[in-house]
Write a protein that holds these residues in place. Structure first.
Motif, short mmCIF file in Angstrom:
data_model
loop_
_atom_site.label_atom_id
_atom_site.label_comp_id
_atom_site.label_asym_id
_atom_site.label_seq_id
_atom_site.Cartn_x
_atom_site.Cartn_y
_atom_site.Cartn_z
N GLU A 41 31.19 -7.36 -14.53
CA GLU A 41 30.04 -6.79 -13.83
C GLU A 41 30.15 -6.90 -12.31
OE1 GLU A 41 28.37 -10.67 -15.75
OE2 GLU A 41 29.90 -9.13 -16.20
N MET A 42 30.98 -7.84 -11.83
CA MET A 42 31.16 -7.97 -10.38
C MET A 42 31.90 -6.74 -9.83
SD MET A 42 29.69 -10.72 -9.28
CE MET A 42 28.41 -10.36 -10.48
N ALA A 43 32.92 -6.30 -10.54
CA ALA A 43 33.64 -5.10 -10.12
C ALA A 43 32.74 -3.88 -10.17
CB ALA A 43 34.87 -4.90 -11.01
N GLU A 44 31.88 -3.83 -11.18
CA GLU A 44 30.94 -2.71 -11.29
C GLU A 44 29.96 -2.69 -10.13
OE1 GLU A 44 29.06 -3.07 -15.05
OE2 GLU A 44 30.93 -2.96 -16.20
N LYS A 45 29.49 -3.86 -9.74
CA LYS A 45 28.51 -3.95 -8.65
C LYS A 45 29.10 -3.55 -7.30
CE LYS A 45 25.55 -7.50 -10.77
NZ LYS A 45 24.32 -6.70 -10.80
N THR A 46 30.41 -3.78 -7.11
CA THR A 46 31.03 -3.48 -5.83
C THR A 46 31.60 -2.06 -5.76
OG1 THR A 46 33.13 -4.45 -6.59
CG2 THR A 46 31.61 -5.89 -5.39
N ALA A 47 31.67 -1.38 -6.89
CA ALA A 47 32.33 -0.07 -6.93
C ALA A 47 31.66 0.95 -6.02
CB ALA A 47 32.37 0.45 -8.37
N THR A 48 30.36 0.83 -5.83
CA THR A 48 29.62 1.84 -5.06
C THR A 48 29.23 1.35 -3.66
OG1 THR A 48 27.52 1.11 -6.02
CG2 THR A 48 28.69 2.89 -7.15
N LEU A 49 29.67 0.16 -3.28
CA LEU A 49 29.30 -0.37 -1.97
C LEU A 49 30.01 0.39 -0.86
CD1 LEU A 49 29.41 -4.24 -2.56
CD2 LEU A 49 27.40 -2.74 -2.50
N LYS A 50 29.31 0.55 0.25
CA LYS A 50 29.90 1.18 1.42
C LYS A 50 30.68 0.14 2.23
CE LYS A 50 26.20 4.62 1.83
NZ LYS A 50 25.13 5.16 2.71
N GLY A 59 35.14 -6.71 -1.88
CA GLY A 59 35.73 -6.89 -3.20
C GLY A 59 34.85 -7.75 -4.09
N ALA A 60 35.22 -7.81 -5.38
CA ALA A 60 34.41 -8.54 -6.35
C ALA A 60 34.31 -10.02 -6.01
CB ALA A 60 34.99 -8.35 -7.74
N GLY A 61 35.42 -10.61 -5.57
CA GLY A 61 35.41 -12.03 -5.24
C GLY A 61 34.51 -12.34 -4.06
N LEU A 163 17.08 -9.78 3.74
CA LEU A 163 17.96 -8.82 4.40
C LEU A 163 19.19 -8.48 3.56
CD1 LEU A 163 17.94 -10.15 8.09
CD2 LEU A 163 16.88 -8.04 7.24
N THR A 164 19.55 -9.35 2.62
CA THR A 164 20.82 -9.18 1.90
C THR A 164 20.61 -8.92 0.41
OG1 THR A 164 21.06 -11.58 1.58
CG2 THR A 164 22.07 -10.61 3.55
N GLU A 165 19.48 -8.34 0.06
CA GLU A 165 19.30 -7.95 -1.35
C GLU A 165 20.35 -6.93 -1.76
OE1 GLU A 165 15.29 -6.67 -1.83
OE2 GLU A 165 14.45 -8.67 -1.57
N THR A 166 20.75 -6.11 -0.81
CA THR A 166 21.92 -5.24 -0.98
C THR A 166 22.92 -5.62 0.10
OG1 THR A 166 20.56 -3.42 -1.82
CG2 THR A 166 22.77 -2.87 -1.02
N VAL A 167 24.13 -5.96 -0.28
CA VAL A 167 25.11 -6.43 0.69
C VAL A 167 26.30 -5.47 0.77
CG1 VAL A 167 24.48 -8.83 0.32
CG2 VAL A 167 26.38 -7.86 -0.98
N SER A 168 26.88 -5.37 1.93
CA SER A 168 28.11 -4.59 2.10
C SER A 168 29.15 -5.36 2.92
CB SER A 168 27.81 -3.26 2.78
OG SER A 168 27.18 -3.46 4.03
#
Length: 237
Positions: A41-50, A59-61, A163-168
């Protein structure tokens, strides 16, 4: 002061390394089970990040690491304490590190106090707050990556969680990259000489003191250069 050390459940060897240092320093630190970047799920969460301020996609890590720090910030808020120390599990700490778990030396207006160094030169305010034992605090004015050892106030943790509920960006980019809005918004101090540095592998080769006591200095000040620092450090295999 509350202290939280982030550690993966599958890397309890690192926790043992840190726990032994904490015991020698006479400090009590709570282990926080880290978010695991290897989970699908970590890879899934980062797939759409800008891309973030670095121009790179998180990255996922790095994403999992950020979520682990957010867990610690949440624990601080739930505790009601005015501040807490956040640690990662690959540190070497200097003698006397336990002294900094007291609250009385931290400036009341400090949002973040960084106790880690990367053995590079950074830009610090010339105004110094003496701490005794040869150490002082100065406001950090330039980028200094790494998020393995810092103190954060209750108010700053509360603000960062929102501020970081969504992180990039990576956690150290948010906290310690001069290009990031959070860095400009917070009052961040650097301890000099820094009493902690990343590198758990150094704990067994006698190099801990050298790394841990390495000081950062003013970018344009008088002192050893980053190159000289690196030359003085033991070579890794």
């Amino acid at each position: 002061m509350k202290a939280y050390c982030i550690n993966l459940d599958r890397r309890l060897d690192r926790w043992e390394h840190m726990r032994s240092q904490f015991e020698r320093a006479g400090v009590k630190v709570e282990r926080v089970s880290a978010v695991d970047g290897s989970l699908p799920e970590m890879a899934e969460k980062t797939a759409t990040l800008k891309p973030g301020v670095s121009g790179l996609r998180l990255g996922a890590g790095a994403y999992a690491c950020f979520q682990s720090h957010r867990l610690c910030w949440q624990k601080l808020l739930e505790s009601g304490a005015p501040r807490a120390m956040i640690l990662e599990d690959d540190l070497v700490v200097a003698d006397g590190f336990g002294d900094y778990l007291a609250d009385d030396w931290v400036p009341g207006d400090a949002d973040v106090v960084r106790l880690e160094t990367r053995a590079i030169r950074v830009h610090l305010d010339r105004k110094r707050i003496p701490l005794g034992q040869g150490r002082y605090l100065s406001r950090l004015r330039s980028t200094h990556y790494g998020s393995a050892c810092y103190i954060i106030s209750h108010a700053a943790a509360d603000r960062l969680l929102r501020l970081t509920e969504t992180v990039s960006d990576a956690i150290d980019e948010v906290l310690f990259d001069e290009r990031h809005a959070a860095f400009s918004a917070f009052l961040t101090f650097q301890m000099v000489p820094a009493p902690a540095i990343q590198g758990a592998s150094l704990a067994d080769d006698g190099a801990g003191g050298t790394w841990s006591h390495t000081s950062i200095d003013l970018r344009y000040g008088v002192g050893e250069t980053a190159g000289a620092f690196r030359e003085s450090l033991p070579k890794r295999a």
